[in-house]
Design a protein around this motif. Structure first.
Motif, PDB file in Angstrom:
ATOM      1  N   LEU A 209     -42.366 -37.717 -27.573  1.00  0.00           N
ATOM      2  CA  LEU A 209     -42.156 -36.648 -26.584  1.00  0.00           C
ATOM      3  C   LEU A 209     -42.945 -36.774 -25.396  1.00  0.00           C
ATOM      4  N   ALA A 210     -42.262 -36.560 -24.178  1.00  0.00           N
ATOM      5  CA  ALA A 210     -43.082 -36.590 -22.995  1.00  0.00           C
ATOM      6  C   ALA A 210     -44.310 -35.882 -22.934  1.00  0.00           C
ATOM      7  N   PRO A 211     -45.195 -36.472 -22.342  1.00  0.00           N
ATOM      8  CA  PRO A 211     -46.457 -35.968 -22.285  1.00  0.00           C
ATOM      9  C   PRO A 211     -46.466 -34.567 -21.753  1.00  0.00           C
ATOM     10  N   GLY A 212     -47.244 -33.699 -22.632  1.00  0.00           N
ATOM     11  CA  GLY A 212     -47.097 -32.173 -22.026  1.00  0.00           C
ATOM     12  C   GLY A 212     -45.917 -31.363 -22.507  1.00  0.00           C
ATOM     13  N   ARG A 213     -44.956 -32.219 -22.993  1.00  0.00           N
ATOM     14  CA  ARG A 213     -43.722 -31.409 -23.284  1.00  0.00           C
ATOM     15  C   ARG A 213     -43.428 -30.975 -24.694  1.00  0.00           C
ATOM     16  N   GLU A 214     -44.552 -31.177 -25.617  1.00  0.00           N
ATOM     17  CA  GLU A 214     -44.408 -30.520 -26.743  1.00  0.00           C
ATOM     18  C   GLU A 214     -43.904 -28.996 -27.241  1.00  0.00           C
TER      19      GLU A 214
END
Length: 263
Positions: A209-214
């Motif tokens: 997952l892209a950082p901070g996109r969880e």
């Protein structure tokens, strides 16, 4: 579809801001020069985004009865909710898979033209078929996520065929498209020609997952879009990344599926 259909797709996008009357006149004039052709064999057809009768008959659509988990067709109806022996013996990391057709004949041609011949104009037609084949999962989902390409391959290819399908699918269904949520963080080899174990090794740890996109997928019902399902290595690895981020339900939706025949 031929060269005229590529030009027609470009014309549609560039004429979107024109008044309706002028746009209709321009399109009619264009079609006098470049009549619409079959997406499978380039024969002339009666409308845009259509198949001729021969190519339509050549599509091996996947309809019930099929495995409720893997979506693979059964040779006979075993009753409602039946799961194949393969899905029981080796449960996938996703909840279910649905596909439009077997990866052969016309369906294979469409995938090949989209993926290797830059025929992005086919994605709209293919996505509408995927919506029908989704078995209601797109209507029930919270978001649509395409299987991503690594940035190096994206720069070489200039587009992601899975993202094109997902974009049209999201637009048709009115669902959020999360094109930047799932990343391919490992530059993998092409899967074509690799054995099933080699495919698994190739994509192990490839997605994140892209950082901070969880929060995009945590607790959400996700539809993961790809063009073809073969061994399941790629969508399996992508599904694990979505599960790790807390996705509550993952449906894999592809245009085609490689099958040896009904089971």
């Amino acid at each position: 579809m031929g060269a005229g259909d590529d030009l027609f797709s470009e014309l549609l996008s560039k004429s979107a801001a024109m008044p309706a009357a002028g746009r209709d006149m321009l399109h009619s004039f264009f079609r006098l020069i470049y009549p619409p052709t079959c997406a499978g064999c380039n024969r002339m057809t009666g409308g845009d985004g259509a198949l001729c009768p021969g190519c339509w008959r050549d599509v091996a659509f996947i309809d019930r009865p099929f495995c409720e988990v893997l979506g693979t067709p059964f040779a006979r109806d075993h009753g409602e909710g039946v799961i194949s022996a393969r899905a029981i013996a080796d449960p996938p990391p996703f909840d279910r898979l649905r596909a439009v057709a077997c990866h052969e004949g016309t369906a294979r041609k469409l995938v090949h033209r989209l993926k290797y011949q830059d025929r992005t104009d086919l994605a709209g037609l293919m996505a509408l078929w995927m919506l029908r084949a989704s078995d209601g999962t797109v209507d029930a989902c919270d978001c649509i996520v395409p299987v991503p390409l690594h940035r190096r391959r994206f720069l070489r290819r200039r587009f992601n065929q899975s993202a094109e399908l997902a974009r049209h699918l999201a637009r048709a269904a009115g669902k959020p498209l999360l094109a930047g949520t799932l990343l391919r963080v490992k530059p993998t080899e092409r899967q074509v020609g690799l054995s099933a174990p080699a495919r698994q090794d190739n994509v192990r740890g490839a997605f994140s997952l892209a950082p901070g996109r969880e929060a995009d997928v945590h607790g959400k019902r996700v539809v993961l879009v790809d063009d073809v399902y073969t061994t399941g290595a790629t969508v399996g690895a992508a599904s694990r990344a979505l599960r790790k981020a807390g996705a509550a339900d993952v449906t894999v939706l592809t245009f085609a599926m490689a099958v040896s025949g009904p089971i």
